[in-house]
Design an enzyme around this catalytic site. Structure first.
Site, PDB file in Angstrom:
ATOM      1  CD  GLU A  17       4.787  -0.317   0.327  1.00  0.00           C
ATOM      2  OE1 GLU A  17       5.371  -0.831  -0.649  1.00  0.00           O
ATOM      3  OE2 GLU A  17       3.801  -0.820   0.901  1.00  0.00           O
ATOM      4  CE1 TYR A  49      -2.607   5.869  -8.350  1.00  0.00           C
ATOM      5  CE2 TYR A  49      -3.987   3.941  -8.708  1.00  0.00           C
ATOM      6  CZ  TYR A  49      -3.606   5.221  -9.058  1.00  0.00           C
ATOM      7  OH  TYR A  49      -4.221   5.855 -10.122  1.00  0.00           O
ATOM      8  N   GLY A 107      -3.788  -4.307  -8.292  1.00  0.00           N
ATOM      9  CA  GLY A 107      -4.530  -3.581  -7.280  1.00  0.00           C
ATOM     10  C   GLY A 107      -5.648  -4.411  -6.682  1.00  0.00           C
ATOM     11  CB  ALA A 126       0.712  -6.018 -12.655  1.00  0.00           C
ATOM     12  CE1 TYR A 145       1.509 -10.545  -4.045  1.00  0.00           C
ATOM     13  CE2 TYR A 145       2.030 -10.987  -6.349  1.00  0.00           C
ATOM     14  CZ  TYR A 145       1.466 -10.180  -5.379  1.00  0.00           C
ATOM     15  OH  TYR A 145       0.860  -8.999  -5.754  1.00  0.00           O
ATOM     16  CD  GLN A 176       2.292  -9.314   0.395  1.00  0.00           C
ATOM     17  OE1 GLN A 176       2.785  -8.395   1.015  1.00  0.00           O
ATOM     18  NE2 GLN A 176       1.092  -9.256  -0.153  1.00  0.00           N
ATOM     19  CD  GLN A 212       2.459  -4.427  12.929  1.00  0.00           C
ATOM     20  OE1 GLN A 212       3.291  -4.563  13.821  1.00  0.00           O
ATOM     21  NE2 GLN A 212       2.739  -3.870  11.779  1.00  0.00           N
ATOM     22  CE  LYS A 272       3.203   2.239  13.892  1.00  0.00           C
ATOM     23  NZ  LYS A 272       2.533   3.407  14.470  1.00  0.00           N
TER      24      LYS A 272
END
Length: 292
Positions: A17, A49, A107, A126, A145, A176, A212, A272
């Site tokens: 992603e 998005y 979203g 969704a 999830y 997720q 993170q 990355k």
């Protein structure tokens, strides 16, 4: 090519992603990064998005560039803040750019939505997007999830919301991020008990920077195992060691998932390409052996 077709052809898919830049001036650099990742020959790449469609044009452009390399692109599409007309405009752009796969998402709410109506034309979830996309011939994915959606009042509600997506026609689900594989195995068992049998692709986030962890917990309420916390505590002041340990942890997760029959691995690269490459180097022969 549609991801549903790929899932029928291979035992395990590997995907990555990327996300569009916030600054337009960084778009070309982002496209270069995405192109570099396509050279790893992923089964597909997804492009996120922004909240309220804030990166709509860049999402479509990056997904188009990915498709032009011969790699399948999965474009994210959200509905919060968009009208049906907005959605159809994006659908038209996706079709024009020969993008066949879409991840349907509610979203995040825009930062300035408080006190305002955030939904338009009844596009609240969704599952409201899925019929519009299926009607246009897209292969449609949905999010799920393993530890429950942060906004769900309870697990039962979360499973019901997943069921709405499945009943609406999603072809696969992508999870997720999670850091304890037992969370996923328990979740998969519960999905099957509820009659949900579509492919589930596991989302893996390599933690290569100790900072993170706090962000991931805030965003997803993910459980952080003691083993990962110890890694972050031990190496937080040594960036190279932290990077190596984080990649090793993600690699261990992936090997265990593949060994236990998970259909797909989706790696959140944080843009990355070097991290994506290092993880692939660690699992390439394993993936090849499983798919023979």
């Amino acid at each position: 090519m549609k991801i549903s077709e790929k899932l029928n052809q291979k035992k395990v898919l590997i995907s990555y992603e990327v996300f569009p830049p916030k600054q337009q001036s960084n778009l070309e650099k982002m496209i270069d990064t995405a192109t570099a990742i396509t050279k790893l020959n992923p089964d597909f790449m997804s492009v996120t998005y922004g909240a309220g469609g804030t990166t709509r044009s860049n999402t479509v452009e990056i997904a188009s560039k990915i498709e032009q390399t011969g790699t399948t692109a999965l474009a994210h599409l959200t509905c919060i803040g968009d009208s049906i007309s907005d959605v159809h405009q994006t659908i038209s752009e996706l079709k024009k750019n020969k993008i066949e796969n879409v991840l349907a998402l509610r979203g995040d709410f825009p930062k300035d939505f408080e006190g305002k109506k955030a939904t338009i034309d009844g596009l609240e979830h969704a599952s409201d997007l899925v019929p519009l996309l299926k009607k246009e011939g897209f292969c449609v994915g949905g999010a799920c999830y393993p530890e429950g959606h942060p906004e769900s009042p309870n697990r039962q509600t979360d499973f019901e919301n997943t069921r709405y997506k499945v009943d609406a026609g999603v072809d696969f689900l992508t999870t997720q991020m999670f850091f304890d594989n037992n969370m996923l195995y328990s979740y998969m068992y519960q999905l099957q008990n509820k009659g949900i049998h579509i492919p589930v692709i596991a989302g893996i986030m390599p933690i290569t920077n100790s900072n993170q962890v706090e962000r991931m917990v805030k965003l997803s309420s993910a459980y952080i195992p003691a083993k990962l916390l110890a890694i972050c505590d031990r190496f937080e002041h040594n960036p190279q060691a932290m990077r190596q340990a984080g990649i090793a942890y993600a690699t261990d997760q992936i090997i265990d998932l593949i060994s236990n029959g998970i259909r797909g691995i989706h790696i959140y690269t944080m843009n990355k390409s070097d991290i994506a490459k290092d993880i692939l180097n660690n699992i390439s022969e394993i993936v090849k052996a499983v798919n023979q």
